[in-house]
Motif scaffolding. Structure first.
Motif, mmCIF file in Angstrom:
data_model
loop_
_atom_site.group_PDB
_atom_site.id
_atom_site.type_symbol
_atom_site.label_atom_id
_atom_site.label_comp_id
_atom_site.label_asym_id
_atom_site.label_seq_id
_atom_site.Cartn_x
_atom_site.Cartn_y
_atom_site.Cartn_z
ATOM 1 N N TRP A 94 5.924 -1.919 50.846
ATOM 2 C CA TRP A 94 6.792 -3.059 50.502
ATOM 3 C C TRP A 94 6.301 -4.077 49.509
ATOM 4 O O TRP A 94 5.576 -3.493 48.449
ATOM 5 C CB TRP A 94 7.851 -3.233 51.379
ATOM 6 C CG TRP A 94 9.092 -4.469 51.415
ATOM 7 C CD1 TRP A 94 9.919 -3.184 50.364
ATOM 8 C CD2 TRP A 94 9.640 -4.622 52.187
ATOM 9 N NE1 TRP A 94 11.412 -4.054 50.592
ATOM 10 C CE2 TRP A 94 10.040 -5.045 51.445
ATOM 11 C CE3 TRP A 94 9.017 -6.269 53.848
ATOM 12 C CZ2 TRP A 94 11.572 -6.255 52.580
ATOM 13 C CZ3 TRP A 94 9.773 -6.585 54.048
ATOM 14 C CH2 TRP A 94 10.996 -6.738 54.364
ATOM 15 N N ALA A 95 6.558 -5.227 50.629
ATOM 16 C CA ALA A 95 5.732 -6.686 49.457
ATOM 17 C C ALA A 95 4.089 -6.789 49.959
ATOM 18 O O ALA A 95 4.182 -7.838 49.637
ATOM 19 C CB ALA A 95 6.620 -7.883 50.055
ATOM 20 N N ILE A 96 3.947 -6.315 50.793
ATOM 21 C CA ILE A 96 2.576 -6.275 51.151
ATOM 22 C C ILE A 96 1.202 -5.306 49.939
ATOM 23 O O ILE A 96 1.759 -3.768 50.113
ATOM 24 C CB ILE A 96 1.920 -5.496 52.645
ATOM 25 C CG1 ILE A 96 3.167 -6.753 53.192
ATOM 26 C CG2 ILE A 96 0.795 -5.851 53.069
ATOM 27 C CD1 ILE A 96 2.092 -6.201 55.024
ATOM 28 N N GLU A 97 0.592 -6.729 49.934
ATOM 29 C CA GLU A 97 -0.175 -5.486 48.808
ATOM 30 C C GLU A 97 -1.480 -6.658 48.873
ATOM 31 O O GLU A 97 -1.573 -7.434 48.391
ATOM 32 C CB GLU A 97 0.241 -5.443 47.457
ATOM 33 C CG GLU A 97 -0.530 -5.072 45.779
ATOM 34 C CD GLU A 97 0.434 -4.554 45.014
ATOM 35 O OE1 GLU A 97 0.296 -4.682 44.110
ATOM 36 O OE2 GLU A 97 1.492 -5.700 45.080
ATOM 37 N N VAL A 98 -2.302 -4.991 49.633
ATOM 38 C CA VAL A 98 -3.849 -5.713 49.367
ATOM 39 C C VAL A 98 -4.925 -5.079 48.610
ATOM 40 O O VAL A 98 -5.147 -3.923 47.954
ATOM 41 C CB VAL A 98 -4.405 -5.578 51.041
ATOM 42 C CG1 VAL A 98 -5.750 -5.526 50.820
ATOM 43 C CG2 VAL A 98 -3.741 -5.645 52.028
ATOM 44 N N SER A 99 -5.456 -6.002 47.560
ATOM 45 C CA SER A 99 -6.178 -6.048 46.124
ATOM 46 C C SER A 99 -7.611 -6.249 47.077
ATOM 47 O O SER A 99 -7.930 -7.464 47.583
ATOM 48 C CB SER A 99 -5.625 -6.036 45.660
ATOM 49 O OG SER A 99 -5.411 -7.382 45.209
ATOM 50 N N ASP A 100 -8.580 -6.578 45.625
ATOM 51 C CA ASP A 100 -9.234 -7.167 46.108
ATOM 52 C C ASP A 100 -9.263 -8.416 45.082
ATOM 53 O O ASP A 100 -10.224 -9.770 45.671
ATOM 54 C CB ASP A 100 -10.603 -6.753 44.444
ATOM 55 C CG ASP A 100 -11.692 -5.382 43.957
ATOM 56 O OD1 ASP A 100 -11.132 -4.685 45.708
ATOM 57 O OD2 ASP A 100 -11.171 -4.943 43.827
ATOM 58 N N GLY A 101 -8.710 -9.078 44.562
ATOM 59 C CA GLY A 101 -8.313 -10.524 44.409
ATOM 60 C C GLY A 101 -7.529 -11.186 45.643
ATOM 61 O O GLY A 101 -7.982 -11.759 45.526
ATOM 62 N N SER A 102 -7.097 -10.094 46.288
ATOM 63 C CA SER A 102 -6.029 -11.177 47.463
ATOM 64 C C SER A 102 -7.064 -11.305 48.456
ATOM 65 O O SER A 102 -7.094 -12.107 49.378
ATOM 66 C CB SER A 102 -4.993 -10.296 47.906
ATOM 67 O OG SER A 102 -5.113 -9.445 48.227
ATOM 68 N N LEU A 103 -7.817 -10.052 48.277
ATOM 69 C CA LEU A 103 -9.238 -10.388 48.817
ATOM 70 C C LEU A 103 -10.037 -11.126 49.609
ATOM 71 O O LEU A 103 -10.563 -12.235 50.564
ATOM 72 C CB LEU A 103 -9.550 -9.147 49.306
ATOM 73 C CG LEU A 103 -9.085 -7.758 50.447
ATOM 74 C CD1 LEU A 103 -10.516 -6.469 50.046
ATOM 75 C CD2 LEU A 103 -9.458 -8.149 51.876
ATOM 76 N N GLN A 104 -10.426 -11.760 47.676
ATOM 77 C CA GLN A 104 -11.426 -13.478 48.051
ATOM 78 C C GLN A 104 -10.298 -14.240 47.877
ATOM 79 O O GLN A 104 -10.990 -15.366 47.839
ATOM 80 C CB GLN A 104 -11.742 -13.060 46.212
ATOM 81 C CG GLN A 104 -12.823 -14.054 45.693
ATOM 82 C CD GLN A 104 -13.329 -13.244 44.281
ATOM 83 O OE1 GLN A 104 -12.776 -12.622 44.045
ATOM 84 N NE2 GLN A 104 -13.620 -14.311 43.464
ATOM 85 N N LEU A 105 -9.254 -14.270 47.277
ATOM 86 C CA LEU A 105 -8.680 -15.450 47.668
ATOM 87 C C LEU A 105 -7.729 -15.504 48.956
ATOM 88 O O LEU A 105 -8.087 -16.743 49.101
ATOM 89 C CB LEU A 105 -7.023 -15.758 46.765
ATOM 90 C CG LEU A 105 -6.518 -16.652 46.977
ATOM 91 C CD1 LEU A 105 -7.044 -17.446 45.825
ATOM 92 C CD2 LEU A 105 -5.309 -16.349 45.911
ATOM 93 N N GLY A 106 -7.895 -14.759 49.712
ATOM 94 C CA GLY A 106 -8.046 -14.694 51.226
ATOM 95 C C GLY A 106 -8.787 -15.940 52.003
ATOM 96 O O GLY A 106 -9.006 -16.776 52.802
ATOM 97 N N LEU A 107 -10.158 -14.835 51.481
ATOM 98 C CA LEU A 107 -11.430 -15.747 52.344
ATOM 99 C C LEU A 107 -11.335 -17.069 51.628
ATOM 100 O O LEU A 107 -11.862 -17.982 52.475
ATOM 101 C CB LEU A 107 -12.771 -14.959 51.780
ATOM 102 C CG LEU A 107 -13.722 -15.442 51.998
ATOM 103 C CD1 LEU A 107 -13.936 -15.513 53.459
ATOM 104 C CD2 LEU A 107 -14.897 -14.796 51.076
ATOM 105 N N ALA A 108 -10.946 -16.950 50.407
ATOM 106 C CA ALA A 108 -11.187 -19.052 49.492
ATOM 107 C C ALA A 108 -10.379 -19.410 50.735
ATOM 108 O O ALA A 108 -11.101 -20.986 50.756
ATOM 109 C CB ALA A 108 -11.084 -18.961 48.480
ATOM 110 N N THR A 109 -9.434 -19.342 51.142
ATOM 111 C CA THR A 109 -8.333 -20.174 52.147
ATOM 112 C C THR A 109 -8.889 -19.801 53.176
ATOM 113 O O THR A 109 -8.395 -21.496 53.604
ATOM 114 C CB THR A 109 -6.977 -18.714 51.106
ATOM 115 O OG1 THR A 109 -6.152 -18.727 50.141
ATOM 116 C CG2 THR A 109 -5.499 -20.031 52.806
#
Length: 259
Positions: A94-109
């Motif tokens: 659905w609206a959830i999408e986990v990728s390399d970019g989102s993982l890196q951005l989540g760690l940075a956040t």
């Protein structure tokens, strides 16, 4: 000393509140420029080292940092699930999408929230509101009327707990405290809101009657001095912020927002 009171002992307690405010703003400004895990991680690591020498009681620190410790993982998880998609996609639903970019951005956040919130707690947990008002008015030359009004309002915040307890007992004595939890909370919150407005209005009238709003040069009972140790605190903040930015630029992870 209670948990809500400022810490009045230790190295940070001897600093001028203006220098604490400046140090927190320096670190925050640099971390807000870029969103990458390296700069936030380096800043957080240096802040944890400084925390060991702060002399803040563990119980006070745990209570004061609890909102940050709760908000940081939630912000990181939200970014991982709904952040910008790039690279390999590991989960899509659905609206959830986990990728390399989102993982890196989540760690940075996650690291960024901790690195920005920790110095605020580390520095402001030792600030007395009256000392801060003295510094803002005498050193930064802010208008006395604005500073004193803010100080008076801040002093009233501590009465909210007592007012809430008194309202609870009064409503229970009148037989109106047996309704649903949400309804009771909303009704009592509105009562506290009305009580706060009335008290603020009385305080403003009293301060005007005593000349706090007079357009004349005001004298201060306690002088606020900016000493050598305060310049050292600003230098340490610059060192932390500069080291974080330099390491991130060196490894190529510096990512300016909007670029």
């Amino acid at each position: 000393m209670t948990i809500a009171e400022p810490v009045r002992s230790g190295p940070l307690a001897t600093l001028n509140p203006v220098s604490k405010l400046g140090a927190a703003l320096i670190v925050t400004a640099v971390l807000l420029v870029s969103i990458d895990p390296v700069s936030a991680g380096v800043a957080l690591g240096l802040e944890l080292v400084l925390l060991c020498f702060a002399g803040i009681p563990a119980g006070v620190l745990a209570v004061r940092t609890s909102p940050i410790l709760i908000a940081a993982p939630l912000a990181g998880l939200t970014t991982v699930l709904y952040g910008r998609t790039s690279g390999t996609v590991y989960l899509h639903w659905w609206a959830i999408e986990v990728s390399d970019g989102s993982l890196q951005l989540g760690l940075a956040t996650f690291l960024r929230v901790l690195a920005i919130g920790l110095p605020a707690v580390l520095l402001f947990v030792t600030i007395d509101p009256t000392d801060l008002a003295d510094g803002l008015a005498q050193l930064l030359r802010l208008p006395a009327r604005f500073v004193l009004g803010g100080l008076a309002g801040l002093r009233l915040v501590g009465l909210f707990v007592d007012d809430w307890r008194a309202l609870t007992l009064a409503r229970r004595a009148r037989g109106v405290a047996e309704s649903g939890t949400l309804q009771r909370f909303l009704g009592q919150s509105f009562s506290l809101f009305v009580l706060s407005i009335r008290r603020g209005s009385k305080l403003a009238t009293a301060m005007e009657a005593r000349g706090f709003g007079a357009p004349v040069a005001r004298t201060w009972a306690r002088p606020s001095a900016f000493r050598a140790r305060d310049w050292v605190a600003l230098a340490v903040a610059l060192l932390v912020a500069g080291s974080a930015a330099a390491v991130a630029i060196a490894v190529g992870s510096w990512n300016v927002l909007g670029s």
